[in-house]
Design an enzyme around this catalytic site. Structure first.
Site, PDB file in Angstrom:
ATOM      1  N   HIS A 104      21.128  -1.307  30.442  1.00 49.22           N
ATOM      2  CA  HIS A 104      19.953  -1.619  31.500  1.00 49.22           C
ATOM      3  C   HIS A 104      19.579  -2.934  32.013  1.00 49.22           C
ATOM      4  O   HIS A 104      19.462  -3.697  31.125  1.00 49.22           O
ATOM      5  CB  HIS A 104      18.943  -0.542  31.034  1.00 49.22           C
ATOM      6  CG  HIS A 104      17.741  -0.844  31.928  1.00 49.22           C
ATOM      7  ND1 HIS A 104      17.536   0.106  33.129  1.00 49.22           N
ATOM      8  CD2 HIS A 104      16.523  -1.556  32.067  1.00 49.22           C
ATOM      9  CE1 HIS A 104      16.584  -0.249  33.611  1.00 49.22           C
ATOM     10  NE2 HIS A 104      15.704  -1.139  33.124  1.00 49.22           N
ATOM     11  N   ILE A 105      19.687  -3.084  33.061  1.00 45.48           N
ATOM     12  CA  ILE A 105      19.408  -4.355  33.621  1.00 45.48           C
ATOM     13  C   ILE A 105      17.911  -4.661  33.557  1.00 45.48           C
ATOM     14  O   ILE A 105      17.185  -3.925  34.285  1.00 45.48           O
ATOM     15  CB  ILE A 105      19.872  -5.003  35.070  1.00 45.48           C
ATOM     16  CG1 ILE A 105      21.441  -4.704  34.952  1.00 45.48           C
ATOM     17  CG2 ILE A 105      19.274  -6.225  35.501  1.00 45.48           C
ATOM     18  CD1 ILE A 105      22.118  -4.617  36.434  1.00 45.48           C
ATOM     19  N   LEU A 106      17.342  -5.443  32.713  1.00 46.47           N
ATOM     20  CA  LEU A 106      15.777  -5.783  32.503  1.00 46.47           C
ATOM     21  C   LEU A 106      15.351  -6.614  33.710  1.00 46.47           C
ATOM     22  O   LEU A 106      15.825  -7.606  33.964  1.00 46.47           O
ATOM     23  CB  LEU A 106      15.517  -6.330  31.222  1.00 46.47           C
ATOM     24  CG  LEU A 106      15.899  -5.553  30.220  1.00 46.47           C
ATOM     25  CD1 LEU A 106      15.996  -6.319  28.865  1.00 46.47           C
ATOM     26  CD2 LEU A 106      14.928  -4.229  29.894  1.00 46.47           C
ATOM     27  N   HIS A 138      27.842  -9.953  25.128  1.00 45.29           N
ATOM     28  CA  HIS A 138      28.342  -9.593  26.337  1.00 45.29           C
ATOM     29  C   HIS A 138      29.822  -9.879  26.035  1.00 45.29           C
ATOM     30  O   HIS A 138      30.295 -10.853  25.471  1.00 45.29           O
ATOM     31  CB  HIS A 138      28.217 -10.436  27.225  1.00 45.29           C
ATOM     32  CG  HIS A 138      28.856 -10.062  28.709  1.00 45.29           C
ATOM     33  ND1 HIS A 138      28.596  -8.918  29.100  1.00 45.29           N
ATOM     34  CD2 HIS A 138      29.621 -10.908  29.560  1.00 45.29           C
ATOM     35  CE1 HIS A 138      29.413  -9.010  30.367  1.00 45.29           C
ATOM     36  NE2 HIS A 138      30.125 -10.041  30.671  1.00 45.29           N
ATOM     37  N   ASP A 178      23.847 -11.964  32.551  1.00 44.27           N
ATOM     38  CA  ASP A 178      24.930 -12.573  31.978  1.00 44.27           C
ATOM     39  C   ASP A 178      24.963 -13.931  32.172  1.00 44.27           C
ATOM     40  O   ASP A 178      25.950 -14.686  31.860  1.00 44.27           O
ATOM     41  CB  ASP A 178      26.097 -11.921  31.966  1.00 44.27           C
ATOM     42  CG  ASP A 178      26.143 -10.304  31.449  1.00 44.27           C
ATOM     43  OD1 ASP A 178      26.494  -9.475  32.053  1.00 44.27           O
ATOM     44  OD2 ASP A 178      25.184 -10.205  30.403  1.00 44.27           O
ATOM     45  N   GLU A 207      32.945  -9.245  17.918  1.00 44.38           N
ATOM     46  CA  GLU A 207      31.444  -9.313  18.475  1.00 44.38           C
ATOM     47  C   GLU A 207      30.555  -8.849  16.930  1.00 44.38           C
ATOM     48  O   GLU A 207      29.345  -9.367  17.086  1.00 44.38           O
ATOM     49  CB  GLU A 207      31.265  -7.850  19.225  1.00 44.38           C
ATOM     50  CG  GLU A 207      31.828  -7.986  20.626  1.00 44.38           C
ATOM     51  CD  GLU A 207      31.532  -6.853  21.512  1.00 44.38           C
ATOM     52  OE1 GLU A 207      31.771  -5.849  20.963  1.00 44.38           O
ATOM     53  OE2 GLU A 207      31.140  -7.007  22.590  1.00 44.38           O
TER      54      GLU A 207
HETATM   55  N1  LIG Z   1      17.683  -9.243  33.019  1.00 42.49           N
HETATM   56  C1  LIG Z   1      18.718  -9.234  32.216  1.00 42.49           C
HETATM   57  N2  LIG Z   1      19.062  -7.748  31.794  1.00 42.49           N
HETATM   58  C2  LIG Z   1      20.263  -7.519  31.057  1.00 42.49           C
HETATM   59  C3  LIG Z   1      21.211  -8.393  30.876  1.00 42.49           C
HETATM   60  C4  LIG Z   1      20.823  -9.765  31.190  1.00 42.49           C
HETATM   61  O1  LIG Z   1      21.647 -10.766  31.001  1.00 42.49           O
HETATM   62  N3  LIG Z   1      19.627  -9.947  31.781  1.00 42.49           N
HETATM   63  N4  LIG Z   1      22.515  -8.158  30.000  1.00 42.49           N
HETATM   64  C5  LIG Z   1      22.593  -6.800  30.112  1.00 42.49           C
HETATM   65  C6  LIG Z   1      23.780  -6.254  29.268  1.00 42.49           C
HETATM   66  N5  LIG Z   1      24.954  -6.063  30.388  1.00 42.49           N
HETATM   67  C7  LIG Z   1      26.056  -6.860  30.112  1.00 42.49           C
HETATM   68  O2  LIG Z   1      25.970  -7.748  29.129  1.00 42.49           O
HETATM   69  C8  LIG Z   1      24.681  -5.310  31.435  1.00 42.49           C
HETATM   70  C9  LIG Z   1      24.318  -3.937  31.181  1.00 42.49           C
HETATM   71  C10 LIG Z   1      24.337  -2.944  32.159  1.00 42.49           C
HETATM   72  C11 LIG Z   1      24.488  -3.169  33.335  1.00 42.49           C
HETATM   73  C12 LIG Z   1      24.201  -2.321  34.274  1.00 42.49           C
HETATM   74  O3  LIG Z   1      24.997  -2.341  35.717  1.00 42.49           O
HETATM   75  N6  LIG Z   1      23.522  -1.476  34.274  1.00 42.49           N
HETATM   76  C13 LIG Z   1      23.037  -0.490  35.311  1.00 42.49           C
HETATM   77  C14 LIG Z   1      22.939   0.925  34.877  1.00 42.49           C
HETATM   78  C15 LIG Z   1      24.146   1.386  34.296  1.00 42.49           C
HETATM   79  C16 LIG Z   1      24.258   2.587  33.433  1.00 42.49           C
HETATM   80  O4  LIG Z   1      23.210   3.039  33.424  1.00 42.49           O
HETATM   81  O5  LIG Z   1      25.382   3.081  32.939  1.00 42.49           O
HETATM   82  C17 LIG Z   1      21.349  -0.459  35.755  1.00 42.49           C
HETATM   83  O6  LIG Z   1      20.746  -1.191  34.826  1.00 42.49           O
HETATM   84  O7  LIG Z   1      21.137  -0.134  36.896  1.00 42.49           O
HETATM   85  C18 LIG Z   1      24.830  -4.587  33.814  1.00 42.49           C
HETATM   86  C19 LIG Z   1      24.998  -5.610  32.701  1.00 42.49           C
HETATM   87  C20 LIG Z   1      21.387  -5.825  29.726  1.00 42.49           C
HETATM   88  N7  LIG Z   1      20.462  -6.260  30.421  1.00 42.49           N
HETATM   89  N1  LIG Z   2      27.333  -5.661  29.252  1.00 43.10           N
HETATM   90  C1  LIG Z   2      26.810  -5.238  28.072  1.00 43.10           C
HETATM   91  C2  LIG Z   2      27.955  -4.586  27.211  1.00 43.10           C
HETATM   92  O1  LIG Z   2      28.981  -4.111  27.880  1.00 43.10           O
HETATM   93  N2  LIG Z   2      27.848  -4.454  25.951  1.00 43.10           N
HETATM   94  C3  LIG Z   2      28.669  -4.164  24.984  1.00 43.10           C
HETATM   95  O2  LIG Z   2      28.478  -2.683  24.529  1.00 43.10           O
HETATM   96  C4  LIG Z   2      29.201  -2.647  23.258  1.00 43.10           C
HETATM   97  C5  LIG Z   2      27.942  -1.963  22.368  1.00 43.10           C
HETATM   98  O3  LIG Z   2      28.769  -1.443  21.199  1.00 43.10           O
HETATM   99  P1  LIG Z   2      28.053  -0.645  19.841  1.00 43.10           P
HETATM  100  O4  LIG Z   2      27.015   0.332  20.606  1.00 43.10           O
HETATM  101  O5  LIG Z   2      29.162  -0.234  19.062  1.00 43.10           O
HETATM  102  O6  LIG Z   2      27.153  -1.903  19.185  1.00 43.10           O
HETATM  103  C6  LIG Z   2      29.606  -3.813  22.790  1.00 43.10           C
HETATM  104  O7  LIG Z   2      31.143  -3.936  23.122  1.00 43.10           O
HETATM  105  C7  LIG Z   2      29.065  -4.760  23.808  1.00 43.10           C
HETATM  106  O8  LIG Z   2      29.848  -6.044  24.038  1.00 43.10           O
END
Ligand SMILES: Nc1nc2c(c(=O)[nH]1)N[C@@H](CN(C=O)c1ccc(C(=O)N[C@@H](CCC(=O)O)C(=O)O)cc1)CN2
Ligand SMILES: NCC(=O)N[C@@H]1O[C@H](COP(=O)([O-])[O-])[C@@H](O)[C@H]1O
Length: 236
Positions: A104-106, A138, A178, A207
């Site tokens: 979830h994007i915070l 990531h 990211d 990871e």
């Molecule tokens: N403010 C930030 N929030 C998050 C970050 C960050 O760097 N800054 N990292 C992400 C983790 N992530 C990639 O590493 C990532 C996770 C989820 C999404 C995304 O598009 N989420 C959608 C919903 C998708 C779903 O529910 O399946 C959304 O939030 O609308 C992009 C990148 C975590 N948060």
């Molecule tokens: N953008 C964020 C993202 O893609 N995160 C990815 O979710 C998986 C979590 O695995 P886990 O639930 O087994 O720890 C990991 O592969 C991590 O890199």
């Protein structure tokens, strides 16, 4: 005199193998003097919640998903959800928040609370005096495949001959997804002919190492500041 353990809150959405790596590393030389005070998932079925409850000692868990929150709180927004997530996290008094597969994007509401820019209403103990560290795992290299589905996108680029390596990183969490400062980066060179599953297996093993390394590194940096983010005493 034993010092208070460093408190870790982990946010998850899935299997939690990276959470498990942190659990297994607790109070070993890899991650000394630390405890996980909360595992929060935005997916009820996340097996990581089971990993937390089966840990020894069991780790407190919480669940809060965006759509059910919006449905149960008509008129509330995604921003209100982010604020609620921040409140739940702060109650666990983290020295660090680790996003371990938190999908979830915070938004700024969450970030501003954790950074101490916005005070949340409620018990004094949620008041913080300095930013709480936040890191995210990531499965790609800095600036390579930001966002969701990075593993598949990297592998696709490899099969198209566009790249020969990818990797994984742990980075500071900022508003731009990211794009935060990298904390630990590990490159992985693709092997010709390997399947996506074979690459993923190698990637996940990396990871599980770097999430522990990055958590310890940032906690050690926080410790240099030598105070918890939280008030030592109730406000007068
Ligand atoms: N403010 C930030 N929030 C998050 C970050 C960050 O760097 N800054 N990292 C992400 C983790 N992530 C990639 O590493 C990532 C996770 C989820 C999404 C995304 O598009 N989420 C959608 C919903 C998708 C779903 O529910 O399946 C959304 O939030 O609308 C992009 C990148 C975590 N948060
Ligand atoms: N953008 C964020 C993202 O893609 N995160 C990815 O979710 C998986 C979590 O695995 P886990 O639930 O087994 O720890 C990991 O592969 C991590 O890199």
């Amino acid at each position: 005199m034993t010092s208070a353990k460093r408190r870790i809150v982990v946010l998850i959405s899935g299997s939690g193998t990276n959470l498990q790596a942190l659990i297994d590393a607790l109070n070993t030389p890899a991650l000394p003097n630390a405890e996980i005070t909360l595992v929060l998932s935005n997916r009820k079925a996340a097996y990581g919640l089971t990993r937390a409850t089966q840990a020894n000692p069991p780790i407190p868990t919480a669940y809060l998903a965006l759509q059910p929150f919006l449905k149960a709180n008509s008129g509330k927004t995604r921003e209100d959800y982010d604020t609620e997530v921040a409140k739940i996290v702060l109650k666990a008094k983290p020295d660090i928040v680790v996003l371990g597969g938190w999908m979830h994007i915070l938004g700024e509401n969450f970030l501003n609370v954790l950074e101490g820019k916005t005070k949340v209403k409620g018990e004094d103990e949620m008041a913080i005096t300095r930013p709480v560290a936040m890191i995210n795992l990531h499965p790609a290299l800095p600036g390579q495949f930001d966002g969701a589905n990075a593993i598949e996108r990297a592998y696709e680029a490899f099969t198209q001959g566009k790249i020969t390596k990818s990797g994984a990183m742990v980075h500071k969490v900022v508003k731009d997804v990211d794009r935060g400062e990298p904390v630990v980066v590990r490159e992985i060179t693709f092997e010709v002919g390997e399947s996506l599953e074979q690459y993923e297996t190698r990637l996940h093993a990396v990871e599980h190492e770097i999430i522990v390394q990055a958590t310890k590194k940032v906690l050690d940096e926080v410790n240099l500041v030598s105070v918890s983010p939280f008030y030592c005493c109730p406000q007068s």
